[in-house]
Write an enzyme that holds these catalytic residues in place. Structure first.
Site, mmCIF file in Angstrom:
data_model
loop_
_atom_site.group_PDB
_atom_site.id
_atom_site.type_symbol
_atom_site.label_atom_id
_atom_site.label_comp_id
_atom_site.label_asym_id
_atom_site.label_seq_id
_atom_site.Cartn_x
_atom_site.Cartn_y
_atom_site.Cartn_z
ATOM 1 N N LEU A 1 36.493 47.201 58.594
ATOM 2 C CA LEU A 1 37.243 46.124 59.229
ATOM 3 C C LEU A 1 38.721 46.500 59.214
ATOM 4 O O LEU A 1 39.128 47.400 58.475
ATOM 5 C CB LEU A 1 37.022 44.810 58.488
ATOM 6 N N SER A 2 39.525 45.774 59.993
ATOM 7 C CA SER A 2 40.945 46.143 60.042
ATOM 8 C C SER A 2 41.593 46.057 58.665
ATOM 9 O O SER A 2 42.483 46.851 58.349
ATOM 10 C CB SER A 2 41.697 45.269 61.044
ATOM 11 N N GLU A 3 41.141 45.104 57.822
ATOM 12 C CA GLU A 3 41.689 45.005 56.468
ATOM 13 C C GLU A 3 40.616 44.596 55.471
ATOM 14 O O GLU A 3 39.742 43.776 55.789
ATOM 15 C CB GLU A 3 42.809 43.957 56.384
ATOM 16 N N THR A 4 40.718 45.156 54.270
ATOM 17 C CA THR A 4 40.019 44.649 53.099
ATOM 18 C C THR A 4 41.081 44.260 52.077
ATOM 19 O O THR A 4 41.966 45.055 51.756
ATOM 20 C CB THR A 4 39.079 45.702 52.501
#
Length: 267
Positions: free
Chosen positions: A45-48
């Site tokens: 995903l774009s961020e964790t």
């Protein structure tokens, strides 16, 4: 073997499958950075986001699939949603201690969460070499630079129809450094619209980008002569944000929905 909780949250939306999905992984203590990065790459995903308790507060970090990032809005919103809704947190304000931007607060009111983030106004700059070809649209009316480039266009239709060449966009640089790109224009049913292109971090287009509004809000405040806004990020998933400029701070409000809750197993 570590057994860790993992949540996936759709941020800046009131409905599943909208907004920006972020993974959130609560920890008791920091794991080695290579493990944190591997989990983020596996999530894709774009961020964790990862956080650990610090008294009544929390320390917070964010990882793209490829590297740690200095500031992320939607994953902060998602982390607050997890703490408020899944970890039995009783207060209405969370203090997140970040490594590069000090303490970031998130306040809950009804089902809206408001981020208190630093403003990052852009300075005007010439159109960078290769940007016009990479973005694939008309010549922007204005160009600026903060952490990211901001390219301003005449209307919402241009923003919706933009089809960048992400391979070329990776090569657009300023001072020898690759920069991400915000594109924005006046909205038809909101104050302004935007999209955010982050080619080079593992995700070509971020669906809804809280940190981009640290630059968007100061720009539109100066242009429109006001400080409160309703904004839309018009990616394929789409998202809605209520924003306000107060001095050198930007307040960014959104909603969030839990998509998934589970366990992960890492060495």
């Amino acid at each position: 073997m570590y057994e860790l909780p993992l949540y996936q949250i759709d941020a800046f939306t009131s409905r599943l499958f909208g907004g920006n999905p972020a993974a959130v992984c609560p920890l008791k203590e920091w794991l080695p950075d290579n493990i944190l990065q591997s989990i983020a790459a596996e999530n894709n995903l774009s961020e964790t986001a990862y956080f650990i308790p610090k008294g009544d507060d929390f320390e917070l970090r964010w990882f793209t699939p490829m590297f740690e990032i200095d500031l992320c809005g939607h994953a902060t919103l998602a982390s607050a949603h997890v703490i408020f809704n899944h970890l039995n947190y009783k207060r209405d304000r969370i203090a997140f201690h970040s490594r590069q931007h000090g303490t970031l607060y998130v306040t809950r009111k009804d089902d809206w969460l408001t981020l208190d983030f630093p403003a990052r106004p852009a300075e005007p700059c010439p159109l960078p070499a290769g940007a016009l070809e990479a973005l694939g649209g008309p010549v922007p009316t204005e160009c600026g630079l903060a952490r990211d480039f901001i390219f301003v266009y005449e209307n919402e239709e241009i923003i919706r129809n933009m089809k960048p060449d992400f391979g070329k966009l990776k090569e657009v640089r300023q001072d020898g450094k690759h920069r991400w790109a915000i594109i924005t224009a006046p909205g038809t049913d909101c104050d302004f619209v935007s999209r955010f292109f982050c080619a080079g971090d593992g995700i070509d287009e971020d669906p809804v980008t809280g940190s981009a509004h640290c630059t968007l809000v100061p720009y539109w405040a100066k242009r429109l002569g006001k400080t409160s806004f309703f904004a839309r990020q018009i990616s394929a998933r789409g998202g809605e944000l209520r924003c306000e400029l107060k001095g050198d701070r930007v307040f960014i409000a959104g909603q969030a929905v839990t998509y998934m809750q589970g366990q992960i197993f890492v060495p």
